[in-house]
Design a protein around this motif. Structure first.
Motif, short mmCIF file in Angstrom:
data_model
loop_
_atom_site.label_atom_id
_atom_site.label_comp_id
_atom_site.label_asym_id
_atom_site.label_seq_id
_atom_site.Cartn_x
_atom_site.Cartn_y
_atom_site.Cartn_z
N GLN A 57 0.82 -1.22 0.00
CA GLN A 57 0.00 0.00 0.00
C GLN A 57 0.85 1.27 0.00
N ASP A 58 2.15 1.10 0.19
CA ASP A 58 3.08 2.24 0.12
C ASP A 58 3.80 2.31 -1.22
N TRP A 59 3.55 1.36 -2.11
CA TRP A 59 4.21 1.38 -3.42
C TRP A 59 3.68 2.57 -4.23
N PRO A 60 4.54 3.20 -5.03
CA PRO A 60 4.06 4.33 -5.85
C PRO A 60 3.21 3.83 -7.01
N TRP A 61 2.28 4.67 -7.42
CA TRP A 61 1.43 4.34 -8.57
C TRP A 61 2.28 4.15 -9.81
N THR A 62 1.84 3.26 -10.66
CA THR A 62 2.44 3.13 -11.99
C THR A 62 2.07 4.40 -12.76
N ALA A 93 -11.92 0.28 -19.82
CA ALA A 93 -11.10 1.27 -19.13
C ALA A 93 -9.66 0.90 -19.42
N VAL A 94 -8.89 1.85 -19.94
CA VAL A 94 -7.49 1.59 -20.25
C VAL A 94 -6.61 2.48 -19.38
N TYR A 95 -5.52 1.92 -18.92
CA TYR A 95 -4.56 2.64 -18.10
C TYR A 95 -3.27 2.77 -18.89
N PHE A 152 -13.51 -0.38 -5.46
CA PHE A 152 -13.74 0.34 -4.20
C PHE A 152 -12.60 0.24 -3.21
N THR A 153 -11.43 -0.20 -3.65
CA THR A 153 -10.28 -0.27 -2.75
C THR A 153 -9.88 1.13 -2.32
N ARG A 154 -9.22 1.22 -1.20
CA ARG A 154 -8.77 2.52 -0.71
C ARG A 154 -7.37 2.82 -1.22
N GLY A 155 -7.27 3.77 -2.10
CA GLY A 155 -5.97 4.27 -2.54
C GLY A 155 -5.35 3.62 -3.75
N ARG A 156 -5.36 2.28 -3.82
CA ARG A 156 -4.68 1.61 -4.93
C ARG A 156 -4.99 0.12 -4.90
N PRO A 180 5.25 -5.10 -11.07
CA PRO A 180 3.86 -4.97 -10.62
C PRO A 180 3.25 -3.66 -11.12
N LEU A 181 1.96 -3.71 -11.40
CA LEU A 181 1.21 -2.50 -11.74
C LEU A 181 0.50 -2.06 -10.48
N VAL A 182 0.68 -0.81 -10.12
CA VAL A 182 0.03 -0.24 -8.94
C VAL A 182 -0.90 0.85 -9.47
N LEU A 183 -2.21 0.61 -9.32
CA LEU A 183 -3.19 1.43 -10.03
C LEU A 183 -4.18 2.10 -9.09
N PRO A 184 -4.59 3.31 -9.45
CA PRO A 184 -5.60 4.00 -8.65
C PRO A 184 -7.00 3.47 -8.99
N PRO A 185 -7.90 3.42 -8.02
CA PRO A 185 -9.26 2.91 -8.26
C PRO A 185 -10.20 4.01 -8.74
N TRP A 186 -9.96 4.53 -9.93
CA TRP A 186 -10.77 5.63 -10.43
C TRP A 186 -12.12 5.13 -10.92
#
Length: 176
Positions: free
Chosen positions: A51-56, A71-73, A144-148, A158-164
């Motif tokens: 949960q501390d990993w930076p977003w991709t 949805a594409v990232y 609905f995850t909190r943060g990522r 790893p891909l670290v993604l925001p839950p937009w």
């Protein structure tokens, strides 16, 4: 015009002496130095808590086409890093990322961690995909995850993604 024997002797002597002069050695080729191998930076050391990993780097985009929504990232001008695609005809949602390694995805959210099977996906470039039923609760956990949330696969970063909201939109489009 007659030539004197001494002229002839001098000419022969000059030719003979010229033949004794060593030929110039061909130039030695200059060795081009081999460039050093490129320095490959080691992958960054990630904190122990995912949960501390930076977003991709990148952002989500919502797209609609004749087959459904997705949805594409991706980063602007870069290939898609991850895609969540609704297949309305099959009532399924596909999670796809570029690659050729058919190995399971591990998906982490704040409420759920699960490993899911993958398969090669058809297309112009190699893709690996995981299929979900539209009512799979892991999809809700991703939305609905909190943060990522993360999508991890052996042999790939790893891909670290925001839950937009784009994720939830695709899921709801497929359930409707």
């Amino acid at each position: 015009m007659t030539r004197s024997p001494s002229f002839l002797a001098i000419t022969i002597a000059a030719v003979a002496v010229a033949g004794c002069v060593p030929r110039a050695a061909p130039p030695v080729p200059v060795a081009v130095p081999t460039p050093p191998p490129p320095v490959v930076a080691p992958p960054p050391v990630l904190p122990a808590d995912w949960q501390d990993w930076p977003w991709t780097p990148g952002a989500w985009r919502y797209l609609r086409d004749t087959n459904g929504t997705r949805a594409v990232y991706a980063q602007p001008g870069q290939p898609v890093a991850l895609q969540l695609r609704c297949d309305r005809a099959a009532r399924a949602i596909w999670l796809e990322r570029p690659g050729a390694i058919v190995a399971p995805f591990t998906i982490r959210t704040t409420s759920t961690t699960r490993t899911v099977a993958t398969q090669a996906a058809p297309g112009a470039s190699p893709q690996i995909a995981a299929r979900f039923a539209v009512d799979d609760r892991l999809l809700d956990a991703m939305a609905f995850t909190r943060g990522r949330f993360t999508v991890e696969q052996p042999g790939t970063p790893p891909l670290v993604l925001p839950p937009w909201a784009e994720i939830g939109r695709v899921i709801e489009d497929c359930r409707a």
